[in-house]
Write a protein that holds these residues in place. Sequence first.
Motif, PDB file in Angstrom:
ATOM      1  N   THR A 102     -24.838  -0.296  12.313  1.00  0.00           N
ATOM      2  CA  THR A 102     -26.056  -0.855  12.903  1.00  0.00           C
ATOM      3  C   THR A 102     -27.118   0.235  13.009  1.00  0.00           C
ATOM      4  O   THR A 102     -26.787   1.421  13.181  1.00  0.00           O
ATOM      5  N   PRO A 103     -28.393  -0.147  12.956  1.00  0.00           N
ATOM      6  CA  PRO A 103     -29.451   0.843  13.177  1.00  0.00           C
ATOM      7  C   PRO A 103     -29.384   1.459  14.567  1.00  0.00           C
ATOM      8  O   PRO A 103     -29.733   2.632  14.743  1.00  0.00           O
ATOM      9  N   GLN A 104     -28.918   0.683  15.546  1.00  0.00           N
ATOM     10  CA  GLN A 104     -28.854   1.206  16.911  1.00  0.00           C
ATOM     11  C   GLN A 104     -27.842   2.348  17.014  1.00  0.00           C
ATOM     12  O   GLN A 104     -28.095   3.354  17.690  1.00  0.00           O
ATOM     13  N   ALA A 105     -26.706   2.216  16.356  1.00  0.00           N
ATOM     14  CA  ALA A 105     -25.730   3.304  16.347  1.00  0.00           C
ATOM     15  C   ALA A 105     -26.303   4.527  15.654  1.00  0.00           C
ATOM     16  O   ALA A 105     -26.097   5.665  16.100  1.00  0.00           O
ATOM     17  N   ALA A 106     -27.045   4.298  14.573  1.00  0.00           N
ATOM     18  CA  ALA A 106     -27.698   5.420  13.884  1.00  0.00           C
ATOM     19  C   ALA A 106     -28.714   6.095  14.791  1.00  0.00           C
ATOM     20  O   ALA A 106     -28.815   7.334  14.815  1.00  0.00           O
TER      21      ALA A 106
END
Length: 371
Positions: A102-106
Amino acid sequence: MLTFGVIGCGSIGGFLARLLTREDAELAGRARLAAVVGRDPVRAAALAAEVGCAATDVAGLLARRDVDAVLVCTPSGTHAELAEAALRAGKHVLVEKPVDVTPQAADRLIAVARETGRTLGVVSQHRFDPAARLARTAIESGRLGRVTSVMTELSWWRGPSYYASGTWRGTRALDGGGALMNQAIHAVDLVQWLAGPVVEVAAHTARLAHPGIEVEDVATASLRFANGALGTLLASTAAYPGRTARTAVNGDRGSVVIDDDKLAYLHLAAEGEDAPAYGAFGAADQSAAYAAELTGEGARDASGLLYQPHRDQLLDFCEAVREGRPPLVDGAGGRQAVAVVTAIYTSARTGLPQRVDRAVPANDGRTQKSP
């Protein structure tokens, strides 16, 4: 000299361990392997014996003072957690693609890299293919003119044994997706490196040949790039028996095609040149004239992977650490590919076009040294 530890003893972890320990004049004196970590201690011990290093666990690896950098080669949905732990232990980190699912984890991982001042990179070795480098130079120099369209096709096959080889494969939680997130993430990264960021997508996904998995084995998408170019994407692990990956970038003064990581077609218009009114129909290929610039394929690992692209990415990462700069494929680059894939999944689920979330925390990776 950077001393690495590898977390993950599967196919890619084993490959990178062998790369770090083979005789290579380019890597000599710049990178070495100290230890490997695997969920299966027997498998980790076997790999360690094969390459001549220690086998340990995650805590043991991160506590080693002789380990400068960590390669994270575990199931995709575990990347950010393990990479964050390594960064907080003072290690530089190179994460196998995707950076996470996910972009949030990135975003969280990028923030930790900024906080700790450590270098964060994402494996995307196709940027280091000689054909991709030549295409990038031609596009950046304006030799293709205005980029007008991009087409990328990954028509691969993955049999039941592939998905059975790891309990995480084909799962939403740890694979993050199917043919698109796992296999075609490389193509998504490459087309954006060549043609600029994708800003909007409209897509469909399906599971047509692998009923036992949770995710897609076919995905199609229409892409709109920031520069106005339009594109198409096909990603499949349901194309028996499997063909080569192919990417074409077309401009109003030239075109380039990369097939199976090799230059398949190139035409760059000369000053004052005019094509026939109805086009050249594939003629006027100039790729043979650039053969001298496309050396470097070289040896392959027992797994079939070329050593050269990964080796060159490792060299870039080592130089980035030494120079205090972001590597060519940094956390932001890895996030950008995941954001496009996530937008494609959202579009396929909702039936609506989706804007790509391009928000990235500032100052990704280590702070650059003053010039």
